[in-house]
Design an enzyme around this catalytic site. Structure first.
Site, mmCIF file in Angstrom:
data_model
loop_
_atom_site.group_PDB
_atom_site.id
_atom_site.type_symbol
_atom_site.label_atom_id
_atom_site.label_comp_id
_atom_site.label_asym_id
_atom_site.label_seq_id
_atom_site.Cartn_x
_atom_site.Cartn_y
_atom_site.Cartn_z
ATOM 1 N N GLY A 40 -2.102 57.070 1.614
ATOM 2 C CA GLY A 40 -0.727 57.218 1.121
ATOM 3 C C GLY A 40 -0.044 58.408 1.772
ATOM 4 N N ALA A 41 -0.295 58.578 3.081
ATOM 5 C CA ALA A 41 0.214 59.766 3.776
ATOM 6 C C ALA A 41 1.516 59.493 4.520
ATOM 7 C CB ALA A 41 -0.843 60.281 4.744
ATOM 8 N N SER A 42 2.133 58.331 4.291
ATOM 9 C CA SER A 42 3.383 58.026 5.007
ATOM 10 C C SER A 42 4.603 58.580 4.283
ATOM 11 C CB SER A 42 3.531 56.508 5.169
ATOM 12 O OG SER A 42 3.528 55.892 3.898
ATOM 13 N N SER A 43 4.436 59.009 3.018
ATOM 14 C CA SER A 43 5.584 59.568 2.280
ATOM 15 C C SER A 43 5.082 60.399 1.108
ATOM 16 C CB SER A 43 6.487 58.428 1.758
ATOM 17 O OG SER A 43 5.765 57.619 0.849
ATOM 18 N N GLY A 44 6.030 61.021 0.399
ATOM 19 C CA GLY A 44 5.743 61.698 -0.867
ATOM 20 C C GLY A 44 4.656 62.752 -0.810
ATOM 21 N N ILE A 45 3.831 62.731 -1.853
ATOM 22 C CA ILE A 45 2.807 63.766 -2.037
ATOM 23 C C ILE A 45 1.799 63.766 -0.881
ATOM 24 C CG2 ILE A 45 0.976 64.584 -3.576
ATOM 25 C CD1 ILE A 45 2.479 63.083 -5.893
ATOM 26 N N TYR A 184 -0.304 50.247 -14.911
ATOM 27 C CA TYR A 184 -0.478 51.440 -14.069
ATOM 28 C C TYR A 184 -1.507 52.377 -14.672
ATOM 29 C CZ TYR A 184 0.916 55.838 -11.743
ATOM 30 O OH TYR A 184 0.938 57.026 -11.050
HETATM 31 N N1 LIG Z 1 5.645 60.578 -8.243
HETATM 32 C C1 LIG Z 1 5.126 60.723 -9.458
HETATM 33 O O1 LIG Z 1 5.840 61.014 -10.438
HETATM 34 C C2 LIG Z 1 3.646 60.566 -9.669
HETATM 35 C C3 LIG Z 1 3.119 60.962 -10.911
HETATM 36 C C4 LIG Z 1 1.757 60.817 -11.136
HETATM 37 C C5 LIG Z 1 0.932 60.307 -10.135
HETATM 38 N N2 LIG Z 1 1.473 59.920 -8.942
HETATM 39 C C6 LIG Z 1 0.582 59.361 -7.930
HETATM 40 O O2 LIG Z 1 0.737 60.067 -6.715
HETATM 41 C C7 LIG Z 1 0.357 59.231 -5.618
HETATM 42 C C8 LIG Z 1 1.399 59.346 -4.511
HETATM 43 O O3 LIG Z 1 2.626 58.817 -4.954
HETATM 44 P P1 LIG Z 1 4.046 59.415 -4.523
HETATM 45 O O4 LIG Z 1 4.713 59.856 -5.742
HETATM 46 O O5 LIG Z 1 3.883 60.359 -3.386
HETATM 47 O O6 LIG Z 1 4.811 58.068 -4.091
HETATM 48 P P2 LIG Z 1 5.186 57.443 -2.664
HETATM 49 O O7 LIG Z 1 6.004 58.376 -1.869
HETATM 50 O O8 LIG Z 1 5.741 56.114 -3.009
HETATM 51 O O9 LIG Z 1 3.774 57.280 -1.961
HETATM 52 C C9 LIG Z 1 2.922 56.202 -2.155
HETATM 53 C C10 LIG Z 1 2.036 56.106 -0.925
HETATM 54 O O10 LIG Z 1 1.080 55.069 -1.155
HETATM 55 C C11 LIG Z 1 1.054 54.247 0.005
HETATM 56 N N3 LIG Z 1 0.663 52.889 -0.318
HETATM 57 C C12 LIG Z 1 1.145 52.097 -1.319
HETATM 58 N N4 LIG Z 1 0.599 50.878 -1.247
HETATM 59 C C13 LIG Z 1 -0.248 50.895 -0.181
HETATM 60 C C14 LIG Z 1 -1.094 49.942 0.413
HETATM 61 N N5 LIG Z 1 -1.200 48.680 -0.053
HETATM 62 N N6 LIG Z 1 -1.814 50.306 1.503
HETATM 63 C C15 LIG Z 1 -1.706 51.552 2.011
HETATM 64 N N7 LIG Z 1 -0.942 52.507 1.476
HETATM 65 C C16 LIG Z 1 -0.229 52.185 0.402
HETATM 66 C C17 LIG Z 1 2.495 54.293 0.543
HETATM 67 O O11 LIG Z 1 2.518 54.010 1.931
HETATM 68 P P3 LIG Z 1 3.037 52.646 2.613
HETATM 69 O O12 LIG Z 1 4.151 52.119 1.783
HETATM 70 O O13 LIG Z 1 3.445 53.106 3.976
HETATM 71 O O14 LIG Z 1 1.851 51.757 2.642
HETATM 72 C C18 LIG Z 1 2.844 55.754 0.312
HETATM 73 O O15 LIG Z 1 2.401 56.534 1.396
HETATM 74 C C19 LIG Z 1 0.216 57.812 -6.218
HETATM 75 O O16 LIG Z 1 -1.140 57.515 -6.406
HETATM 76 C C20 LIG Z 1 0.915 57.920 -7.562
HETATM 77 O O17 LIG Z 1 0.405 57.014 -8.500
HETATM 78 C C21 LIG Z 1 2.813 60.052 -8.694
#
Ligand SMILES: NC(=O)c1ccc[n+]([C@@H]2O[C@H](COP(=O)([O-])OP(=O)(O)OC[C@H]3O[C@@H](n4cnc5c(N)ncnc54)[C@H](OP(=O)(O)O)[C@@H]3O)[C@@H](O)[C@H]2O)c1
Length: 298
Positions: A40-45, A184
């Site tokens: 999940g290194a293409s965006s966000g955390i 989730y």
């Molecule tokens: N944001 C919040 O409020 C929050 C709170 C609690 C926990 N989290 C957790 O933090 C983690 C990161 O989330 P984020 O908030 O940074 O959101 P995000 O920017 O949407 O990042 C999600 C990442 O997961 C990757 N991903 C999703 N489906 C995938 C697949 N089938 N294969 C490969 N990669 C996949 C996406 O990349 P691609 O689309 O390029 O595949 C993206 O890099 C997640 O596990 C989320 O549940 C987030």
């Protein structure tokens, strides 16, 4: 004691314990010589954690589906003098996960840390989930099975090296039972349980496992839900900092004081604690919705 004052008491005590713990923790060192795989290194955390780790000399391996975004993160890291490798992979496809791991193992003699951060969230009331088993299957596929598959594929290397660390990214929702997120939070709860088993079973092999239960973080995942803008949200740089800190200190869990308070309460007295949380969540959401309406009207 009223529900409200009980809540404030739990929150105050846990906040104090956490302040004392973080004061005692060591500052983040350099990660020179470490290879860190981040899903999940293409965006966000995940993308931000990769940037911060590379700035502290780690070699980072970036996994996600969107190749262009991965290339952009890699280019930023390289422009700052860091080392990043990309592995475009659909983690929902087991064959794709295995192929990615084969490549990782072939290209890197040493892999120190795996951060299972990729994830997807689904927000839907249970009443509206009838006939939508696929919501539950999809969240399990990416949030749980992909993380387990990545871990098992890299485990032989960790054993051979005599060290390794898996950081699994979860949510406070898994500890606090947030309504409308059953699919989730069940998938994240499965990941949390897997991480605990790993930690107790593999310690003797020098392999650690950490769960990070994040609160709301400002990323693409929370963007579509407009009301979240009116709730407290963690900055993505701070969230990424938790991953670096977890790699440096290898705790069993990192989360917020409030989530810890609710975890303790729901373990001790689940009935009253869930009722209290439902009330707390409802009030918080109502306040945020009110603010949103005022904002929209003005
Ligand atoms: N944001 C919040 O409020 C929050 C709170 C609690 C926990 N989290 C957790 O933090 C983690 C990161 O989330 P984020 O908030 O940074 O959101 P995000 O920017 O949407 O990042 C999600 C990442 O997961 C990757 N991903 C999703 N489906 C995938 C697949 N089938 N294969 C490969 N990669 C996949 C996406 O990349 P691609 O689309 O390029 O595949 C993206 O890099 C997640 O596990 C989320 O549940 C987030």
């Amino acid at each position: 004691m009223t529900e409200r004052s009980g809540l404030h008491y739990v929150s105050r005590v846990t906040r104090r314990i956490f302040a004392a713990m973080s004061a005692a923790s060591s500052p983040i060192q350099s990660f020179i010589g470490k290879t860190v795989v981040i899903t999940g290194a293409s965006s966000g955390i995940g993308a931000e954690a990769a940037r911060q780790l590379a700035r502290r000399d780690a070699v980072v391996c970036l996994i996600a589906r969107r190749e262009e975004e991965l290339r952009a993160v890699q280019a930023e890291i390289q422009a700052e003098g860091g080392e990043a490798h990309i592995y475009p992979t659909d983690l929902a496809d087991p064959k794709s996960v295995d192929a990615c791991c084969e490549k990782l193992l072939a290209e890197h003699e040493r892999i120190d840390v795996l951060v299972n951060n990729a994830g997807r969230s689904i927000r839907r009331p249970l009443i509206e989930s009838v006939g939508r088993m696929h919501d539950f299957e999809r969240t399990m596929q990416i949030n749980y099975f992909a993380a387990v598959r990545m871990t098992l594929n890299l485990l032989p290397r960790f054993r051979q090296q005599g060290h390794g660390h898996v950081v699994n990214v979860s949510s406070v929702a898994a500890l606090m039972s947030t309504p409308r997120f059953a699919a989730y939070l069940a998938s994240k709860a499965a990941l949390d349980a897997f991480t605990r088993s790993m930690r107790i079973e593999l310690a003797e092999h020098g392999i650690d496992a950490t769960t990070i239960n994040y609160p709301l973080v400002k990323t693409a995942m929370t963007e579509p839900t407009k009301v979240y803008k009116y709730l407290p949200q963690m900055e993505v740089a701070d969230a990424a900092g938790w991953i670096l800190d977890a790699i440096a200190r290898r705790p069993a869990r990192r989360t917020t004081p409030l989530a810890t308070g609710f975890l303790l309460a729901t373990s001790a007295v689940p009935g009253p604690a869930l009722k209290l949380f439902a009330e707390f969540y409802k009030r918080r959401l109502e306040k945020a919705q009110q603010k949103m309406r005022t904002d929209q009207a003005g």
